[in-house]
Design a protein around this motif. Structure first.
Motif, PDB file in Angstrom:
ATOM      1  N   GLY A 115      40.273  23.163  31.340  1.00  0.00           N
ATOM      2  CA  GLY A 115      40.897  22.035  30.652  1.00  0.00           C
ATOM      3  C   GLY A 115      40.054  20.793  30.529  1.00  0.00           C
ATOM      4  N   SER A 116      38.881  20.723  31.166  1.00  0.00           N
ATOM      5  CA  SER A 116      38.052  19.529  31.033  1.00  0.00           C
ATOM      6  C   SER A 116      36.627  19.839  31.459  1.00  0.00           C
ATOM      7  CB  SER A 116      38.605  18.373  31.874  1.00  0.00           C
ATOM      8  OG  SER A 116      38.525  18.685  33.256  1.00  0.00           O
ATOM      9  N   ILE A 117      35.698  19.020  30.914  1.00  0.00           N
ATOM     10  CA  ILE A 117      34.295  19.101  31.319  1.00  0.00           C
ATOM     11  C   ILE A 117      34.001  17.871  32.149  1.00  0.00           C
ATOM     12  CG2 ILE A 117      31.913  19.004  30.494  1.00  0.00           C
ATOM     13  CD1 ILE A 117      32.720  20.639  28.115  1.00  0.00           C
ATOM     14  N   THR A 118      33.499  18.075  33.347  1.00  0.00           N
ATOM     15  CA  THR A 118      33.251  16.938  34.244  1.00  0.00           C
ATOM     16  C   THR A 118      32.111  16.079  33.720  1.00  0.00           C
ATOM     17  OG1 THR A 118      31.774  18.299  35.584  1.00  0.00           O
ATOM     18  CG2 THR A 118      34.084  18.183  36.261  1.00  0.00           C
ATOM     19  N   GLY A 119      32.211  14.794  34.017  1.00  0.00           N
ATOM     20  CA  GLY A 119      31.174  13.858  33.585  1.00  0.00           C
ATOM     21  C   GLY A 119      31.786  12.663  32.893  1.00  0.00           C
ATOM     22  N   THR A 120      30.957  11.685  32.584  1.00  0.00           N
ATOM     23  CA  THR A 120      31.436  10.462  31.946  1.00  0.00           C
ATOM     24  C   THR A 120      30.820  10.246  30.567  1.00  0.00           C
ATOM     25  OG1 THR A 120      29.687   9.211  33.061  1.00  0.00           O
ATOM     26  CG2 THR A 120      31.836   9.326  34.162  1.00  0.00           C
ATOM     27  N   TRP A 122      29.672  11.203  26.459  1.00  0.00           N
ATOM     28  CA  TRP A 122      30.468  11.464  25.259  1.00  0.00           C
ATOM     29  C   TRP A 122      30.882  12.926  25.156  1.00  0.00           C
ATOM     30  CZ3 TRP A 122      28.972  14.976  21.571  1.00  0.00           C
ATOM     31  CH2 TRP A 122      27.654  15.433  21.645  1.00  0.00           C
ATOM     32  N   LEU A 123      30.057  13.835  25.710  1.00  0.00           N
ATOM     33  CA  LEU A 123      30.391  15.254  25.610  1.00  0.00           C
ATOM     34  C   LEU A 123      31.685  15.572  26.352  1.00  0.00           C
ATOM     35  CD1 LEU A 123      29.646  18.093  24.675  1.00  0.00           C
ATOM     36  CD2 LEU A 123      28.304  18.368  26.770  1.00  0.00           C
ATOM     37  N   SER A 124      31.880  14.947  27.518  1.00  0.00           N
ATOM     38  CA  SER A 124      33.098  15.221  28.280  1.00  0.00           C
ATOM     39  C   SER A 124      34.343  14.737  27.549  1.00  0.00           C
ATOM     40  CB  SER A 124      33.000  14.545  29.664  1.00  0.00           C
ATOM     41  OG  SER A 124      32.941  13.139  29.535  1.00  0.00           O
ATOM     42  N   ILE A 125      34.193  13.670  26.742  1.00  0.00           N
ATOM     43  CA  ILE A 125      35.335  13.136  25.994  1.00  0.00           C
ATOM     44  C   ILE A 125      35.579  13.939  24.721  1.00  0.00           C
ATOM     45  CG2 ILE A 125      36.184  11.118  24.737  1.00  0.00           C
ATOM     46  CD1 ILE A 125      34.673   9.362  26.703  1.00  0.00           C
ATOM     47  N   MET A 126      34.502  14.296  24.023  1.00  0.00           N
ATOM     48  CA  MET A 126      34.642  14.928  22.714  1.00  0.00           C
ATOM     49  C   MET A 126      34.702  16.451  22.777  1.00  0.00           C
ATOM     50  SD  MET A 126      34.823  12.303  20.847  1.00  0.00           S
ATOM     51  CE  MET A 126      34.756  13.052  19.221  1.00  0.00           C
ATOM     52  N   ALA A 127      34.565  17.039  23.963  1.00  0.00           N
ATOM     53  CA  ALA A 127      34.522  18.497  24.061  1.00  0.00           C
ATOM     54  C   ALA A 127      35.806  19.146  23.541  1.00  0.00           C
ATOM     55  CB  ALA A 127      34.272  18.914  25.513  1.00  0.00           C
ATOM     56  N   MET A 128      36.980  18.591  23.938  1.00  0.00           N
ATOM     57  CA  MET A 128      38.238  19.191  23.505  1.00  0.00           C
ATOM     58  C   MET A 128      38.411  19.191  21.988  1.00  0.00           C
ATOM     59  SD  MET A 128      41.035  18.072  26.384  1.00  0.00           S
ATOM     60  CE  MET A 128      42.371  18.695  25.382  1.00  0.00           C
ATOM     61  N   PRO A 129      38.302  18.024  21.311  1.00  0.00           N
ATOM     62  CA  PRO A 129      38.453  18.073  19.852  1.00  0.00           C
ATOM     63  C   PRO A 129      37.365  18.868  19.162  1.00  0.00           C
ATOM     64  CG  PRO A 129      37.834  15.865  20.581  1.00  0.00           C
ATOM     65  CD  PRO A 129      38.194  16.640  21.801  1.00  0.00           C
ATOM     66  N   ALA A 199      49.544  12.824  28.371  1.00  0.00           N
ATOM     67  CA  ALA A 199      48.709  11.950  27.543  1.00  0.00           C
ATOM     68  C   ALA A 199      47.952  10.949  28.399  1.00  0.00           C
ATOM     69  CB  ALA A 199      49.588  11.219  26.524  1.00  0.00           C
ATOM     70  N   ASN A 200      46.739  10.639  28.011  1.00  0.00           N
ATOM     71  CA  ASN A 200      45.940   9.642  28.730  1.00  0.00           C
ATOM     72  C   ASN A 200      44.970   8.997  27.754  1.00  0.00           C
ATOM     73  OD1 ASN A 200      43.417  11.280  28.705  1.00  0.00           O
ATOM     74  ND2 ASN A 200      44.643  12.635  30.024  1.00  0.00           N
ATOM     75  N   TRP A 201      44.307   7.941  28.205  1.00  0.00           N
ATOM     76  CA  TRP A 201      43.410   7.185  27.334  1.00  0.00           C
ATOM     77  C   TRP A 201      42.177   7.988  26.951  1.00  0.00           C
ATOM     78  CZ3 TRP A 201      45.721   3.379  25.157  1.00  0.00           C
ATOM     79  CH2 TRP A 201      46.731   2.697  25.820  1.00  0.00           C
ATOM     80  N   ARG A 202      41.818   8.962  27.762  1.00  0.00           N
ATOM     81  CA  ARG A 202      40.683   9.831  27.424  1.00  0.00           C
ATOM     82  C   ARG A 202      40.995  10.648  26.167  1.00  0.00           C
ATOM     83  NH1 ARG A 202      36.804  12.061  31.121  1.00  0.00           N
ATOM     84  NH2 ARG A 202      35.829  13.950  30.336  1.00  0.00           N
ATOM     85  N   TYR A 203      42.214  11.184  26.079  1.00  0.00           N
ATOM     86  CA  TYR A 203      42.621  11.924  24.884  1.00  0.00           C
ATOM     87  C   TYR A 203      42.620  11.018  23.654  1.00  0.00           C
ATOM     88  CZ  TYR A 203      44.228  15.887  27.734  1.00  0.00           C
ATOM     89  OH  TYR A 203      44.306  16.962  28.577  1.00  0.00           O
ATOM     90  N   ILE A 204      43.090   9.795  23.838  1.00  0.00           N
ATOM     91  CA  ILE A 204      43.137   8.848  22.718  1.00  0.00           C
ATOM     92  C   ILE A 204      41.721   8.556  22.222  1.00  0.00           C
ATOM     93  CG2 ILE A 204      43.732   6.474  22.077  1.00  0.00           C
ATOM     94  CD1 ILE A 204      46.073   6.733  24.115  1.00  0.00           C
ATOM     95  N   SER A 205      40.785   8.360  23.161  1.00  0.00           N
ATOM     96  CA  SER A 205      39.388   8.115  22.790  1.00  0.00           C
ATOM     97  C   SER A 205      38.795   9.298  22.027  1.00  0.00           C
ATOM     98  CB  SER A 205      38.548   7.850  24.048  1.00  0.00           C
ATOM     99  OG  SER A 205      39.030   6.727  24.746  1.00  0.00           O
TER     100      SER A 205
END
Length: 340
Positions: A115-120, A122-129, A199-205
Motif C-alpha cells: 500500500g505504500s513506498i517508504t521515503g519522503t 516525490w516517488l513515494s507520493i506519486m507511486a499510487m497514482p 484519506a490523508n494529505w499525502r493522497y491529496i498531494s
C-alpha cells in the motif's frame, strides 16, 4: 434544446455551492466528537488552537472532505468527457473498463508494496497514482486495439469492448487479492468498495497535480466535444481530426479517473449521473456541462460520504456503496427512458 440563460447557469453554481458548503459544515462539526462552528473557525485560522481540535479537523475530517471534493470533481468531469467521446449518455469510466484497469494496478501495488513506498521523495507520493495511470492506460490501449474496425474507432463498439475488458480486469483483481496476506487483503477489500475513510494529505498531494494539469486541458476541448456530437463525416468537414481528438480526450479522462481510483478505489455512477444532471440543468454545450458535472460530482461524493458515516452510525458505509445504492435505480431509469 434551447440554451439556458446565463442567469440560470449562475443559479446552478450557487445552489451547488450551497449544497456542498452545507455538507462540508455538517461533516466538520458533527461526528463522534462534536465541534462548534466557532471552534472550527478558530482551529482553521489558528486562533487559540486546541490539540484535540487540530487532531480531529486536520488529521481526520478535513482530508476526508477535500478528497471527497476532488474525487467528485475528477469523476464528474471525466464522465462528461467520456459520454461526449462515445456519444452515448449511458457511458461512464466504469463501463469502459478504465476503473477496472486502474483498480487492478492498485491491487498489484498493494500486493507488491503493502500500500505504500517508504521515503519522503516525490516517488513515494506519486507511486499510487502512477500505478493507477498505468492500469488505466493499459485498459485504454486494449480498448482502442479491439474497438477499431478498418482503422476507425466505433463509438458503440467502444462501449461493448470496454465492458468485456473491465470484466477481464475484475477477474485479475480478484485473483491478485486472493494472493495477499490477510491484512493486505482486508485493505484491498475496503479500498475496492470505494472508501475514503483513510484519506490523508499525502493522497491529496498525489491527486492535485493530475487535476490541475488535465481539467483545463479537457475544458479547453469543449468546442471539439460539441462538434464530435455530429456524424463523423460532418465533424471532419468542420476541420476536426476526430480520431486524434478522441484519443487525446480519452487519455485525459484516463488520467483523471486513474488519479481518483488510486486514492479511493472504484466509486461508480458519479461519472454517469453527474453529466446527466448537468445537461438537464445547463444544456448540451460542453463548455457549461463540464464544470457543472464537476460541481454535481463534488456534491454527490461529499453528501454520499456524509450519509455513509452518519446515517449508519456507529457503523460506517463506504461512499462507493452509498452512491451505488442511489445510482442503480437511476441507471435503470435511464435505460427505460432510452428505450421509450
Amino acid at each position: 434544446m434551447p440554451e439556458p440563460k446565463r442567469g440560470r447557469l449562475w443559479a446552478v453554481f450557487f445552489i451547488s455551492a450551497v449544497i456542498i458548503a452545507t455538507a462540508v459544515y455538517i461533516s466538520l462539526t458533527n461526528g463522534a466528537f462534536d465541534i462548534s462552528v466557532m471552534d472550527v473557525v478558530k482551529t482553521l485560522l489558528r486562533l487559540d488552537p486546541v490539540h484535540e481540535h487540530d487532531l480531529v479537523i486536520f488529521d481526520f475530517r478535513l482530508p476526508r472532505i477535500v478528497i471527497a471534493l476532488l474525487l467528485g470533481l475528477g469523476l464528474g468531469i471525466a464522465g462528461a468527457v467520456i459520454q461526449g467521446i462515445a456519444r452515448n449518455p449511458l457511458a461512464d469510466p466504469g463501463m469502459l473498463g478504465i476503473n477496472a484497469g486502474a483498480g487492478t494496478a492498485m491491487v498489484l501495488f498493494m500486493l507488491l508494496f503493502q500500500g505504500s513506498i517508504t521515503g519522503t521523495g516525490w516517488l513515494s507520493i506519486m507511486a499510487m497514482p502512477l500505478f493507477g495511470l498505468v492500469g488505466g492506460l493499459t485498459a485504454v490501449v486494449l480498448i482502442l486495439w479491439f474497438a477499431q474496425e478498418r482503422g476507425q474507432l466505433d463509438s458503440q463498439r467502444l462501449i461493448l469492448v470496454g465492458i468485456a475488458i473491465g470484466s477481464g480486469f475484475s477477474a485479475i483483481t480478484l485473483y491478485l487479492s486472493l494472493k495477499m496476506n490477510p491484512s493486505d487483503f482486508e485493505m484491498a477489500t475496503v479500498w475496492l468498495t470505494g472508501s475514503i475513510y483513510n484519506a490523508n494529505w499525502r493522497y491529496i498531494s498525489a491527486m492535485i497535480p493530475w487535476l490541475v494539469l488535465l481539467i483545463p486541458l479537457l475544458w479547453a476541448k469543449s468546442r471539439v466535444l460539441d462538434v464530435m456530437q455530429l456524424q463523423e463525416a460532418s465533424s471532419m468537414g468542420l476541420g476536426v481530426d476526430v480520431h486524434r481528438e478522441r484519443k487525446i480526450l480519452l487519455l485525459g479522462s484516463v488520467g483523471l479517473v486513474s488519479a481518483c481510483v488510486a486514492v479511493s478505489g472504484s466509486i461508480g455512477f458519479v461519472g454517469l449521473i453527474a453529466p446527466h444532471i448537468a445537461r438537464r440543468l445547463v444544456g448540451l454545450h460542453h463548455k457549461r456541462v463540464i464544470p457543472v458535472s464537476g460541481l454535481v460530482g463534488m456534491a454527490m461524493v461529499v453528501v454520499g460520504d456524509l450519509i455513509g458515516k452518519t446515517v449508519f452510525a456507529p457503523a460506517e458505509l463506504p461512499v462507493g456503496i452509498v452512491i451505488s445504492i442511489i445510482g442503480v435505480p437511476y441507471f435503470i431509469f435511464l435505460l427505460l427512458k432510452n428505450r421509450m
